[in-house]
Design a protein around this motif. Structure first.
Motif, PDB file in Angstrom:
ATOM      1  N   SER A  86      -3.679  40.517  27.785  1.00 42.81           N
ATOM      2  CA  SER A  86      -4.462  42.083  27.011  1.00 42.81           C
ATOM      3  C   SER A  86      -3.892  43.183  26.948  1.00 42.81           C
ATOM      4  O   SER A  86      -3.327  43.511  27.885  1.00 42.81           O
ATOM      5  N   TYR A  87      -4.140  44.104  26.296  1.00 44.43           N
ATOM      6  CA  TYR A  87      -3.022  44.973  25.909  1.00 44.43           C
ATOM      7  C   TYR A  87      -4.086  46.533  25.661  1.00 44.43           C
ATOM      8  O   TYR A  87      -4.720  45.669  24.270  1.00 44.43           O
ATOM      9  N   LEU A  88      -4.790  47.337  25.694  1.00 48.14           N
ATOM     10  CA  LEU A  88      -5.688  48.225  25.198  1.00 48.14           C
ATOM     11  C   LEU A  88      -4.908  49.189  24.510  1.00 48.14           C
ATOM     12  O   LEU A  88      -3.662  49.282  23.627  1.00 48.14           O
ATOM     13  N   ALA A  89      -5.452  49.656  23.390  1.00 46.85           N
ATOM     14  CA  ALA A  89      -4.185  50.943  23.116  1.00 46.85           C
ATOM     15  C   ALA A  89      -3.433  52.670  23.290  1.00 46.85           C
ATOM     16  O   ALA A  89      -2.338  52.567  22.911  1.00 46.85           O
ATOM     17  N   ARG A 142       0.371  32.894  20.435  1.00 43.07           N
ATOM     18  CA  ARG A 142      -0.384  32.816  19.555  1.00 43.07           C
ATOM     19  C   ARG A 142      -1.412  35.026  19.951  1.00 43.07           C
ATOM     20  O   ARG A 142      -0.773  35.208  21.104  1.00 43.07           O
ATOM     21  N   ALA A 143      -1.400  35.927  19.142  1.00 42.66           N
ATOM     22  CA  ALA A 143      -2.221  36.651  19.869  1.00 42.66           C
ATOM     23  C   ALA A 143      -3.608  37.169  18.563  1.00 42.66           C
ATOM     24  O   ALA A 143      -3.473  36.065  17.158  1.00 42.66           O
ATOM     25  N   LYS A 144      -4.454  37.981  18.419  1.00 40.01           N
ATOM     26  CA  LYS A 144      -5.751  38.244  18.123  1.00 40.01           C
ATOM     27  C   LYS A 144      -5.908  39.607  18.406  1.00 40.01           C
ATOM     28  O   LYS A 144      -5.307  40.119  19.358  1.00 40.01           O
ATOM     29  N   LEU A 145      -6.472  40.536  18.005  1.00 37.84           N
ATOM     30  CA  LEU A 145      -6.847  41.937  17.639  1.00 37.84           C
ATOM     31  C   LEU A 145      -8.727  42.261  17.573  1.00 37.84           C
ATOM     32  O   LEU A 145      -9.152  41.060  16.990  1.00 37.84           O
ATOM     33  N   ILE A 146      -8.358  42.800  18.604  1.00 40.94           N
ATOM     34  CA  ILE A 146     -10.468  42.244  19.041  1.00 40.94           C
ATOM     35  C   ILE A 146     -10.547  43.639  18.763  1.00 40.94           C
ATOM     36  O   ILE A 146     -10.545  44.249  19.596  1.00 40.94           O
ATOM     37  N   LYS A 147     -11.623  43.867  17.971  1.00 36.84           N
ATOM     38  CA  LYS A 147     -11.552  44.806  17.186  1.00 36.84           C
ATOM     39  C   LYS A 147     -12.767  45.840  16.521  1.00 36.84           C
ATOM     40  O   LYS A 147     -13.494  44.014  15.714  1.00 36.84           O
ATOM     41  N   SER A 148     -13.714  45.912  17.130  1.00 38.55           N
ATOM     42  CA  SER A 148     -15.402  45.813  16.571  1.00 38.55           C
ATOM     43  C   SER A 148     -15.206  47.062  14.955  1.00 38.55           C
ATOM     44  O   SER A 148     -14.418  47.524  14.542  1.00 38.55           O
ATOM     45  N   LYS A 149     -16.010  46.153  13.590  1.00 40.64           N
ATOM     46  CA  LYS A 149     -15.550  46.713  12.406  1.00 40.64           C
ATOM     47  C   LYS A 149     -17.148  46.768  11.685  1.00 40.64           C
ATOM     48  O   LYS A 149     -17.829  46.120  12.564  1.00 40.64           O
ATOM     49  N   ILE A 185      -5.355  43.797  21.763  1.00 42.76           N
ATOM     50  CA  ILE A 185      -4.579  42.791  22.006  1.00 42.76           C
ATOM     51  C   ILE A 185      -4.401  41.577  22.812  1.00 42.76           C
ATOM     52  O   ILE A 185      -4.555  41.840  23.667  1.00 42.76           O
ATOM     53  N   VAL A 186      -4.760  40.444  22.323  1.00 43.75           N
ATOM     54  CA  VAL A 186      -5.106  39.557  23.409  1.00 43.75           C
ATOM     55  C   VAL A 186      -4.148  38.396  22.859  1.00 43.75           C
ATOM     56  O   VAL A 186      -4.092  37.872  21.375  1.00 43.75           O
ATOM     57  N   VAL A 187      -3.308  38.311  24.195  1.00 43.62           N
ATOM     58  CA  VAL A 187      -1.892  37.674  23.950  1.00 43.62           C
ATOM     59  C   VAL A 187      -2.305  36.138  24.505  1.00 43.62           C
ATOM     60  O   VAL A 187      -3.162  35.928  25.600  1.00 43.62           O
TER      61      VAL A 187
END
Length: 514
Positions: free
Chosen positions: A391-394, A305-312, A371-373
């Motif tokens: 996780s991977y940062l930009a 699974r993968a998730k995008l962590i970003k404030s909006k 990005i959290v995997v």
């Protein structure tokens, strides 16, 4: 940042500002005013870069005094620069030394890249640890309602301390009760009396009572200290200690067993690549990362699974910090279920449903996300569920890269070189977003479609013109003129004009067919 764009609309790479000479007191006052102006909203050094301050002596020949007779320097806008005169200027010149120079303070603003100035706080560390701490929790009693899980979640130091103290406290508690029974019955006063039947034989003090408590709870039974049938209170206490001792053993041994057999350490051998890459795969932009298992025992039923962590911010103005968006890694097609025998490259196709649909290479350098995997599966050796995270940062997403191959065919087996697990190499990749790439491909398809359709529409017209030519030839033959046979009229009309068409035909049918 909205504040950065509003206050500093254009920011050069390097900025040098000449500063008006001020006294020491004035410099402190200006610095205090600048600090008060910011109001703690942002840090000027973070927005403009590091400030390098250099104090130097101005040579006396610079045209700063009126006595030199030279023209006063001016700002780029044409406004003349202020000059210093009076007592403060003379005092500063006296402090300048024998050279007569005046100290000049020059501020040089060195612009730094956005990612060099600011380091984003990770939500999930590279080793999988969640960087979240819970504070101001008032309902701490909830931890005691699930004491077993609380003890399992403790670190090893606290767990060993609780384990030792649980046994030591119960032994001391029941040892003190055995000593109290012996003291109340008078067994300690009749130690030398052979006609006296004590509650517990050979208990002559607290140490012997403590040893009897240990022997009873651990069911050692050396036989030197035994309970007699003349003490019903001791019999009840013996039953109680045996039951409570069994419960303590089951509880503490269970906690230690679960803690030892936890599959957290199994995740240490599940590795993720240091970087994620974006490149073309089957003419589509894809976000890819690599995962591998270092052990020979496999993960059964591995799922990715993968998730995008970003404030909006929503359309209603609500700010959602660390919003989680799902990133598809093949859930619809079943590609998220892995057979993790060798390292695999997990791919996310950037389509219209992807959060990276409108992101280009230039926008990637400005984005701030994580990005959290998550890899889940069952350990083959123990049957327990294991979860590995990273996780991977930009800045850890490489645009236009691809992972190096690491598998080769050896004699009778496949050889995996984990030395190339994190290696990537550059490939030709468009720097536009997936949306722009899709629109360009659609325009190209539409152009080809209309060009082919127009050519197909022209072919019936040319065929009709070719059909009319034999009729005109027969009419000419009746008049006694030679007969002309036309071949391949379509190609001839496309290449030559109508005036050259009659000169291009052949008088022989075989030549026209050839």
């Amino acid at each position: 940042m909205a504040l950065e764009n509003s206050i500093f609309p254009s920011r050069p790479d390097s900025l040098s500002l000449p500063v008006e000479e001020k006294g020491e007191g004035e410099e402190v006052e200006v610095a205090a005013k600048a600090t008060a102006t910011t109001g703690g909203v942002f840090n000027l050094s973070e927005e403009l870069g590091h400030v390098v301050t250099a104090r130097r002596r101005r040579p006396p020949h610079l045209p700063w005094s009126r006595s030199t007779g030279r023209s006063r320097p001016s700002w780029p806008s044409g406004r003349p620069m202020p000059t210093r005169s009076g007592r403060r200027s003379r005092g500063r010149r006296r402090r300048g030394g024998a050279s007569g120079g005046t100290p000049l303070t020059t501020f040089v603003f060195v612009s730094l890249p956005a990612r060099a100035r600011r380091k984003r706080q990770r939500y999930v560390e590279k080793n999988g640890r969640c960087n979240v701490q819970h504070g101001n929790m008032r309902e701490t009693y909830r931890y005691l309602t699930d004491i077993f899980t609380t003890l399992v979640d403790l670190n090893w130091r606290c767990s060993l301390f609780v384990f030792v103290m649980a046994y030591a406290v119960t032994w001391l508690f029941f040892g003190a009760i055995w000593y109290l029974i012996a003291y109340c019955r008078g067994d300690l006063d009749h130690l030398e009396d052979e006609n006296w039947t004590p509650c517990v034989n050979n208990v002559n003090g607290f140490i012997s009572a403590f040893l009897f408590s240990i022997e009873t709870e651990t069911t050692i039974g050396y036989g030197h200290r035994v309970i007699t049938d003349q003490c019903p209170v001791g019999t009840m206490l013996l039953l109680l200690q045996a039951i409570l001792g069994s419960m303590v053993n089951a509880f503490m041994v269970g906690c230690m067993f679960v803690k030892i057999s936890q599959p957290n350490k199994r995740a240490e051998t599940l590795v993720f690549s240091k970087h994620a890459v974006i490149s073309l795969r089957d003419d589509k932009l894809c976000l890819m990362f690599r995962v591998g298992d270092l052990r020979s025992s496999h993960i059964v039923g591995a799922n990715m699974r993968a998730k995008l962590i970003k404030s909006k911010q929503t359309q209603e103005g609500e700010f959602i910090p660390l919003d989680q968006t799902d990133i598809s890694v093949g859930f619809e097609t079943g590609d998220d279920r892995l057979f993790l025998v060798s390292p695999l490259v997990i791919s996310h196709e950037i389509d219209a449903h992807s959060p990276f649909w409108d992101m280009s290479q230039s926008q990637l350098e400005k984005e701030d996300f994580e990005i959290v995997v998550i890899l889940e599966g069952m350990v083959e050796a123990t049957g327990m569920t294991c979860q590995a995270r990273s996780s991977y940062l930009a800045e850890e997403v490489l645009w236009g890269h691809r992972f190096s191959p690491m598998m080769s065919l050896a004699e009778g087996f496949f050889d995996v070189d984990y030395g190339a697990f994190h290696h990537t190499f550059e490939v030709d990749t468009p720097s536009c977003s997936a949306r722009e790439l899709s629109l360009a491909a659609a325009r190209l398809d539409a152009h080809l479609y209309w060009s082919i359709s127009s050519r197909l529409d022209e072919e019936p017209t040319l065929a009709n013109q070719a059909a009319k030519q034999p009729d005109s030839g027969s009419a000419n033959s009746k008049a006694g003129e030679p007969t002309f046979i036309v071949g391949e009229m379509t190609d001839i009309q496309e290449q030559t004009g109508p005036g050259e068409l009659n000169g291009s035909v052949a008088t022989d049918q075989s030549e026209s067919e050839a």
